[in-house]
Write a protein that holds these residues in place. Structure first.
Motif, PDB file in Angstrom:
ATOM      1  N   ARG A 210       0.707  -1.244  -0.197  1.00 42.87           N
ATOM      2  CA  ARG A 210      -0.029   0.023  -0.227  1.00 42.87           C
ATOM      3  C   ARG A 210       0.782   1.280   0.076  1.00 42.87           C
ATOM      4  NH1 ARG A 210      -5.325   1.740   2.157  1.00 42.87           N
ATOM      5  NH2 ARG A 210      -5.751   3.450   0.790  1.00 42.87           N
ATOM      6  N   GLY A 211       0.514   2.171  -0.912  1.00 45.17           N
ATOM      7  CA  GLY A 211       1.362   3.353  -0.978  1.00 45.17           C
ATOM      8  C   GLY A 211       2.656   3.151  -1.393  1.00 45.17           C
ATOM      9  N   ALA A 212       3.811   3.254  -0.861  1.00 46.00           N
ATOM     10  CA  ALA A 212       5.264   3.194  -1.255  1.00 46.00           C
ATOM     11  C   ALA A 212       5.677   1.682  -1.373  1.00 46.00           C
ATOM     12  CB  ALA A 212       6.115   3.715  -0.492  1.00 46.00           C
ATOM     13  N   THR A 213       4.782   0.712  -0.589  1.00 44.56           N
ATOM     14  CA  THR A 213       5.108  -0.642  -0.837  1.00 44.56           C
ATOM     15  C   THR A 213       4.393  -1.131  -1.839  1.00 44.56           C
ATOM     16  OG1 THR A 213       3.461  -1.333   1.099  1.00 44.56           O
ATOM     17  CG2 THR A 213       5.791  -0.836   1.740  1.00 44.56           C
ATOM     18  N   PHE A 214       3.356  -0.516  -2.414  1.00 44.99           N
ATOM     19  CA  PHE A 214       2.693  -1.238  -3.627  1.00 44.99           C
ATOM     20  C   PHE A 214       3.713  -1.403  -4.719  1.00 44.99           C
ATOM     21  CE2 PHE A 214      -0.080  -0.424  -7.384  1.00 44.99           C
ATOM     22  CZ  PHE A 214      -0.249  -1.700  -7.427  1.00 44.99           C
ATOM     23  N   ALA A 215       4.315  -0.437  -4.821  1.00 39.28           N
ATOM     24  CA  ALA A 215       5.571  -0.351  -5.969  1.00 39.28           C
ATOM     25  C   ALA A 215       6.600  -1.536  -5.751  1.00 39.28           C
ATOM     26  CB  ALA A 215       6.443   0.976  -5.940  1.00 39.28           C
ATOM     27  N   ILE A 216       6.903  -1.633  -4.404  1.00 33.78           N
ATOM     28  CA  ILE A 216       7.752  -2.628  -3.931  1.00 33.78           C
ATOM     29  C   ILE A 216       7.057  -4.106  -4.216  1.00 33.78           C
ATOM     30  CG2 ILE A 216       9.075  -3.707  -1.952  1.00 33.78           C
ATOM     31  CD1 ILE A 216       9.953  -1.156  -3.200  1.00 33.78           C
ATOM     32  N   ALA A 217       5.613  -4.119  -4.199  1.00 32.20           N
ATOM     33  CA  ALA A 217       5.228  -5.444  -4.346  1.00 32.20           C
ATOM     34  C   ALA A 217       5.170  -5.953  -5.891  1.00 32.20           C
ATOM     35  CB  ALA A 217       3.631  -5.308  -3.751  1.00 32.20           C
ATOM     36  N   GLU A 219       7.388  -4.735  -7.937  1.00 24.70           N
ATOM     37  CA  GLU A 219       8.534  -5.261  -8.547  1.00 24.70           C
ATOM     38  C   GLU A 219       8.851  -6.840  -7.824  1.00 24.70           C
ATOM     39  OE1 GLU A 219      12.893  -5.643  -9.145  1.00 24.70           O
ATOM     40  OE2 GLU A 219      11.034  -4.928 -10.090  1.00 24.70           O
ATOM     41  N   ALA A 220       8.368  -7.258  -6.565  1.00 22.81           N
ATOM     42  CA  ALA A 220       8.626  -8.591  -5.985  1.00 22.81           C
ATOM     43  C   ALA A 220       7.906  -9.470  -6.848  1.00 22.81           C
ATOM     44  CB  ALA A 220       7.977  -8.629  -4.784  1.00 22.81           C
ATOM     45  N   LEU A 311      12.565  -4.526  -0.015  1.00 23.23           N
ATOM     46  CA  LEU A 311      13.030  -5.093  -1.123  1.00 23.23           C
ATOM     47  C   LEU A 311      14.343  -5.730  -1.070  1.00 23.23           C
ATOM     48  CD1 LEU A 311      12.052  -5.442  -4.220  1.00 23.23           C
ATOM     49  CD2 LEU A 311      12.940  -3.164  -4.858  1.00 23.23           C
ATOM     50  N   HIS A 312      15.347  -4.931  -0.705  1.00 23.05           N
ATOM     51  CA  HIS A 312      16.617  -5.481  -1.012  1.00 23.05           C
ATOM     52  C   HIS A 312      16.737  -6.871  -0.002  1.00 23.05           C
ATOM     53  CE1 HIS A 312      21.000  -5.614   0.819  1.00 23.05           C
ATOM     54  NE2 HIS A 312      20.945  -5.579  -0.259  1.00 23.05           N
ATOM     55  N   ALA A 313      15.870  -6.938   0.967  1.00 21.34           N
ATOM     56  CA  ALA A 313      15.972  -8.270   1.743  1.00 21.34           C
ATOM     57  C   ALA A 313      15.136  -9.196   0.985  1.00 21.34           C
ATOM     58  CB  ALA A 313      15.290  -7.853   3.160  1.00 21.34           C
ATOM     59  N   PHE A 314      14.124  -8.702   0.473  1.00 22.72           N
ATOM     60  CA  PHE A 314      13.388  -9.885  -0.369  1.00 22.72           C
ATOM     61  C   PHE A 314      14.207 -10.263  -1.804  1.00 22.72           C
ATOM     62  CE2 PHE A 314      11.393 -10.201  -4.623  1.00 22.72           C
ATOM     63  CZ  PHE A 314      10.340 -11.369  -4.512  1.00 22.72           C
ATOM     64  N   TYR A 315      14.863  -9.541  -2.284  1.00 22.84           N
ATOM     65  CA  TYR A 315      15.802  -9.851  -3.303  1.00 22.84           C
ATOM     66  C   TYR A 315      16.519 -11.310  -2.937  1.00 22.84           C
ATOM     67  CZ  TYR A 315      15.080  -5.942  -6.536  1.00 22.84           C
ATOM     68  OH  TYR A 315      14.581  -5.128  -7.340  1.00 22.84           O
ATOM     69  N   ARG A 316      17.001 -11.182  -1.708  1.00 27.45           N
ATOM     70  CA  ARG A 316      17.770 -12.311  -1.166  1.00 27.45           C
ATOM     71  C   ARG A 316      16.800 -13.647  -1.270  1.00 27.45           C
ATOM     72  NH1 ARG A 316      22.650 -11.348   0.607  1.00 27.45           N
ATOM     73  NH2 ARG A 316      23.212  -9.095   1.156  1.00 27.45           N
ATOM     74  N   LEU A 317      15.616 -13.332  -0.833  1.00 29.28           N
ATOM     75  CA  LEU A 317      14.585 -14.451  -0.871  1.00 29.28           C
ATOM     76  C   LEU A 317      14.217 -14.939  -2.127  1.00 29.28           C
ATOM     77  CD1 LEU A 317      12.339 -16.239   0.623  1.00 29.28           C
ATOM     78  CD2 LEU A 317      10.853 -14.234   0.777  1.00 29.28           C
ATOM     79  N   ALA A 318      14.204 -13.938  -3.059  1.00 32.26           N
ATOM     80  CA  ALA A 318      13.724 -14.332  -4.353  1.00 32.26           C
ATOM     81  C   ALA A 318      15.073 -15.315  -5.154  1.00 32.26           C
ATOM     82  CB  ALA A 318      13.496 -13.020  -5.380  1.00 32.26           C
ATOM     83  N   GLU A 319      16.324 -14.799  -4.829  1.00 34.34           N
ATOM     84  CA  GLU A 319      17.313 -15.453  -5.347  1.00 34.34           C
ATOM     85  C   GLU A 319      17.376 -16.877  -4.808  1.00 34.34           C
ATOM     86  OE1 GLU A 319      21.379 -17.264  -5.119  1.00 34.34           O
ATOM     87  OE2 GLU A 319      20.263 -16.480  -3.428  1.00 34.34           O
ATOM     88  N   ALA A 320      17.056 -17.157  -3.521  1.00 32.97           N
ATOM     89  CA  ALA A 320      17.265 -18.463  -2.847  1.00 32.97           C
ATOM     90  C   ALA A 320      16.058 -19.218  -3.414  1.00 32.97           C
ATOM     91  CB  ALA A 320      17.227 -18.296  -1.277  1.00 32.97           C
TER      92      ALA A 320
END
Length: 342
Positions: A210-217, A219-220, A311-320
């Protein structure tokens, strides 16, 4: 740490942020001064893919911090339809890693011809987008070899927020930006194995913010498609109950990027509602939650920066997750690092 190029480049995000903030200090201040003098009525953005998610984040920052309307332009308006636009007095911000896609180049030129001041946030400073913009704010992410953009995306978000902070003369946000590289450097922990397994065993899920984290969602969700072939759809928590929730059944995964601002309370009310339908939330937040599994990311020191750290932390999750599914996140099938859309 994983041996993929994606993992290596995720780890370089803090250094890229520090380099950008130092090297762009003068050019960002000058661009902000010009923007204050211009007093634009509105802002438009030009981008595709991950860069368009950075533009969506920038839209939120501009509208909340500066009170200006901000909208994304479809690059095909210039490259295919050749439709004239009336942008006199406006500002057009182009965000691109390569700065070479023909439709992006055409749209920036069309915006300039229509009277807009053009600002480029681009990694390749020798690209047409960089060379033809009225103001250039390089991302300074350095070479990025993995097809999955990570450090350049983080750099795009930071460049946009830095421009807004200086334009608004927001001392608190400027100070928080100075501290951000160290926070990114310290964010090194591998994702919990349970979170990796949850995503790796999924074929479809929602990603909400929501708000700023919608853009992050957004991208994720793209990264999960790109690196792991998982059908992930992004929704604002304000929209997900308006129809998309109809597909939720028992155990349906929902990756939830918690906002750090006024949207927070209502966001968690929506997460509760989705859970009551049978959804299985996995929350990305700076705080650990007792009701749902939580991937804890460091607090970014400001409501506009905490989503970047998440988002930076999520990228590690996506890679794993990609590696757990037996996929190479550096070379996803059917994809190229630079997409030259006409």
């Amino acid at each position: 740490m994983s041996g993929t190029v994606m993992a290596l480049e995720i780890a370089q995000a803090g250094a890229a942020a520090r380099r950008q903030l130092v090297l762009n200090a003068r050019s960002t201040d000058e661009a902000a001064r010009r923007l204050r003098a211009r007093r634009p009525a509105f802002v438009v953005t030009i981008a595709r893919g991950s860069s368009d998610h950075a533009a969506l984040f920038l839209k939120y920052a501009i509208e909340v911090r500066l009170g200006l309307a901000c909208a994304s332009l479809g690059p095909s308006i210039a490259s295919l339809y050749h439709a004239p636009l009336r942008l006199g007095g406006a500002v057009a911000v182009t965000i691109s890693q390569s700065g070479r896609s023909p439709d992006i180049v055409a749209m920036q030129q069309a915006a300039k011809d229509a009277g807009a001041m053009t600002i480029a946030l681009v990694n390749d400073v020798q690209s047409p987008v960089a060379e033809e913009a009225d103001a250039l704010l390089p991302l300074h992410a350095g070479p990025e070899h993995s097809v999955a953009a990570t450090k350049s995306m983080i750099a795009s978000l930071i460049a946009g927020v830095s421009l807004v902070a200086n334009w608004a003369e927001d001392a608190d946000l400027i100070a928080a930006l100075d501290r951000l590289p160290a926070i990114l450097d310290a964010s090194k922990h591998p994702p919990p194995d349970a979170a990796v397994e949850t995503l790796a065993s999924s074929t479809s899920l929602f990603v909400i913010g929501r708000g700023a984290t919608f853009a992050i969602a957004a991208e994720a969700a793209l990264k999960l498609k790109e690196t792991s072939a998982i059908h992930a759809e992004a929704f604002s928590s304000a929209e997900v109950l308006h129809g998309p929730a109809g597909v939720i059944g028992p155990g349906f995964p929902v990756l939830a990027f918690a906002p750090a601002d006024a949207a927070r309370e209502g966001f968690f009310a929506t997460v509760d509602r989705l859970a009551s339908f049978g959804a299985a939330p996995l929350v990305m937040d700076a705080d650990k939650h007792s009701r749902w599994p939580t991937l804890v990311a460091p607090d970014g020191g400001h409501p506009l920066l905490t989503p970047i750290v998440a988002l930076h932390a999520f990228y590690r999750l996506a890679e794993a997750t990609a590696c757990r599914r037996g996929r190479d996140p550096d070379q996803p099938p059917h994809l190229m690092k630079v997409t030259r859309t006409v």
